[in-house]
Design a protein around this motif. Sequence first.
Motif, mmCIF file in Angstrom:
data_model
loop_
_atom_site.group_PDB
_atom_site.id
_atom_site.type_symbol
_atom_site.label_atom_id
_atom_site.label_comp_id
_atom_site.label_asym_id
_atom_site.label_seq_id
_atom_site.Cartn_x
_atom_site.Cartn_y
_atom_site.Cartn_z
ATOM 1 N N UNK A 65 1.763 10.144 -18.420
ATOM 2 C CA UNK A 65 2.696 9.094 -18.850
ATOM 3 C C UNK A 65 2.120 7.710 -18.593
ATOM 4 N N UNK A 66 1.533 7.524 -17.415
ATOM 5 C CA UNK A 66 0.965 6.212 -17.091
ATOM 6 C C UNK A 66 -0.245 5.878 -17.952
ATOM 7 N N UNK A 67 -0.960 6.885 -18.422
ATOM 8 C CA UNK A 67 -2.100 6.600 -19.300
ATOM 9 C C UNK A 67 -1.616 6.062 -20.644
ATOM 10 N N UNK A 68 -0.374 6.393 -21.014
ATOM 11 C CA UNK A 68 0.187 5.879 -22.267
ATOM 12 C C UNK A 68 0.791 4.502 -22.092
ATOM 13 N N UNK A 69 1.527 4.290 -21.000
ATOM 14 C CA UNK A 69 2.311 3.057 -20.891
ATOM 15 C C UNK A 69 1.881 2.106 -19.785
ATOM 16 N N UNK A 70 1.170 2.603 -18.795
ATOM 17 C CA UNK A 70 0.870 1.744 -17.657
ATOM 18 C C UNK A 70 -0.605 1.553 -17.407
ATOM 19 N N UNK A 71 -1.404 1.588 -18.452
ATOM 20 C CA UNK A 71 -2.850 1.471 -18.279
ATOM 21 C C UNK A 71 -3.202 0.169 -17.566
ATOM 22 N N UNK A 72 -4.020 0.307 -16.546
ATOM 23 C CA UNK A 72 -4.490 -0.868 -15.811
ATOM 24 C C UNK A 72 -3.609 -1.298 -14.658
ATOM 25 N N UNK A 73 -2.485 -0.632 -14.446
ATOM 26 C CA UNK A 73 -1.612 -1.014 -13.340
ATOM 27 C C UNK A 73 -2.117 -0.392 -12.034
ATOM 28 N N UNK A 74 -1.623 -0.919 -10.920
ATOM 29 C CA UNK A 74 -2.029 -0.423 -9.612
ATOM 30 C C UNK A 74 -1.565 1.018 -9.397
ATOM 31 N N UNK A 110 -1.082 3.259 -11.724
ATOM 32 C CA UNK A 110 -1.899 4.115 -12.577
ATOM 33 C C UNK A 110 -3.255 4.363 -11.929
ATOM 34 N N UNK A 111 -3.794 3.346 -11.276
ATOM 35 C CA UNK A 111 -5.058 3.499 -10.552
ATOM 36 C C UNK A 111 -4.912 4.525 -9.433
ATOM 37 N N UNK A 112 -3.823 4.435 -8.668
ATOM 38 C CA UNK A 112 -3.589 5.361 -7.558
ATOM 39 C C UNK A 112 -3.408 6.792 -8.057
ATOM 40 N N UNK A 113 -2.605 6.968 -9.090
ATOM 41 C CA UNK A 113 -2.377 8.314 -9.628
ATOM 42 C C UNK A 113 -3.672 8.882 -10.191
ATOM 43 N N UNK A 114 -4.464 8.055 -10.854
ATOM 44 C CA UNK A 114 -5.761 8.510 -11.364
ATOM 45 C C UNK A 114 -6.687 8.910 -10.223
ATOM 46 N N UNK A 115 -6.646 8.152 -9.150
ATOM 47 C CA UNK A 115 -7.451 8.467 -7.968
ATOM 48 C C UNK A 115 -7.090 9.850 -7.430
ATOM 49 N N UNK A 116 -5.818 10.202 -7.477
ATOM 50 C CA UNK A 116 -5.361 11.488 -6.966
ATOM 51 C C UNK A 116 -5.641 12.646 -7.927
ATOM 52 N N UNK A 117 -5.549 12.405 -9.220
ATOM 53 C CA UNK A 117 -5.658 13.478 -10.206
ATOM 54 C C UNK A 117 -7.088 13.689 -10.700
ATOM 55 N N UNK A 118 -7.880 12.623 -10.798
ATOM 56 C CA UNK A 118 -9.230 12.746 -11.359
ATOM 57 C C UNK A 118 -10.125 13.760 -10.649
ATOM 58 N N UNK A 119 -10.076 13.886 -9.315
ATOM 59 C CA UNK A 119 -10.924 14.924 -8.691
ATOM 60 C C UNK A 119 -10.578 16.339 -9.156
ATOM 61 N N UNK A 120 -9.349 16.548 -9.575
ATOM 62 C CA UNK A 120 -8.948 17.861 -10.088
ATOM 63 C C UNK A 120 -9.309 18.034 -11.560
ATOM 64 N N UNK A 163 0.833 -1.188 0.000
ATOM 65 C CA UNK A 163 0.000 0.000 0.000
ATOM 66 C C UNK A 163 0.875 1.246 0.000
ATOM 67 N N UNK A 164 0.312 2.338 -0.494
ATOM 68 C CA UNK A 164 1.023 3.618 -0.466
ATOM 69 C C UNK A 164 1.304 4.031 0.973
ATOM 70 N N UNK A 165 0.467 3.582 1.886
ATOM 71 C CA UNK A 165 0.671 3.880 3.301
ATOM 72 C C UNK A 165 1.976 3.323 3.834
ATOM 73 N N UNK A 166 2.466 2.240 3.240
ATOM 74 C CA UNK A 166 3.736 1.653 3.670
ATOM 75 C C UNK A 166 4.902 2.609 3.426
ATOM 76 N N UNK A 167 4.711 3.576 2.544
ATOM 77 C CA UNK A 167 5.743 4.559 2.251
ATOM 78 C C UNK A 167 5.484 5.885 2.973
#
Length: 184
Positions: free
Chosen positions: A126-135, A137-147, A43-47
Motif C-alpha cells: 500500500x505504501x509503495x502506491x501512496x506513500x513513496x518516499x515517506x519515512x 515507507x522507508x521503515x516498512x521497506x527496511x523490514x520487508x526487503x530482507x525477506x 523514532x519507532x523506538x519511541x513506540x
Amino acid sequence: MMMLIQIANLILQVLVSIVAGACLLRCYLQWLAFNLGAGQSKSIGAYILPLSNWIVLPLRRFIPSIGRFDLASCVAAYLLIFCKIAILLFISGATSIDISWLALALIDLLDLTLSGLVGLVFASIILSWIGAGTQIQFLVSLLVDPLLTPIRKAIPNFGALDLSPLALLLILQVLQIILGNLKL
C-alpha cells in the motif's frame, strides 16, 4: 461461563498481541542493526521501547543476546503468550500445567510472527502506491526487503511488476495453514 472465556480471550489476545508484537519487532530490528533511538521522539523506538522495556530489560539480566539476535525480546514475547494461554486454560477449568501448553505457546508465537509479517507486506504494498518516499515507507521497506530479496532473485523479473510481495504472502499463508493444523 463460555461468554466470560470469549471476553477474556479477546482482551488478552489484543493486549498480548500488542506487547508481544512489540517484543518481536524489537528483536527483528536489532537483528537488522536498526537504531531504536530511545531519545528520539519520532523514532519507532519511541513506540516499541515503552511497550516492551518492562519485560525485556529484566530478562536481559539473565538472557544475553546471541550476536545480533535479541533473545530476551523473543523470550519475553513467548512468556507473554504462554501466560495468556495459561490464564485462558485456567479460566476454562484446567487444573495443572501440561507440556502441550509450551508447544501451544510456541505455535502461537510463530503465528503472531507470521501475522505481523503479513501485515508488514500489505503495508509495504500500500505504501509503495501512496506513500513513496515517506519515512514510514522507508521503515516498512527496511523490514520487508530482507525477506523479499531472496524471492526477487528466485522469480523472473517482469519489469515494473514486482511479484515478490505476492510470492512472500503465499509463503507466509502456507506457513500459517501448517501452524493452524499443528494446533489441532
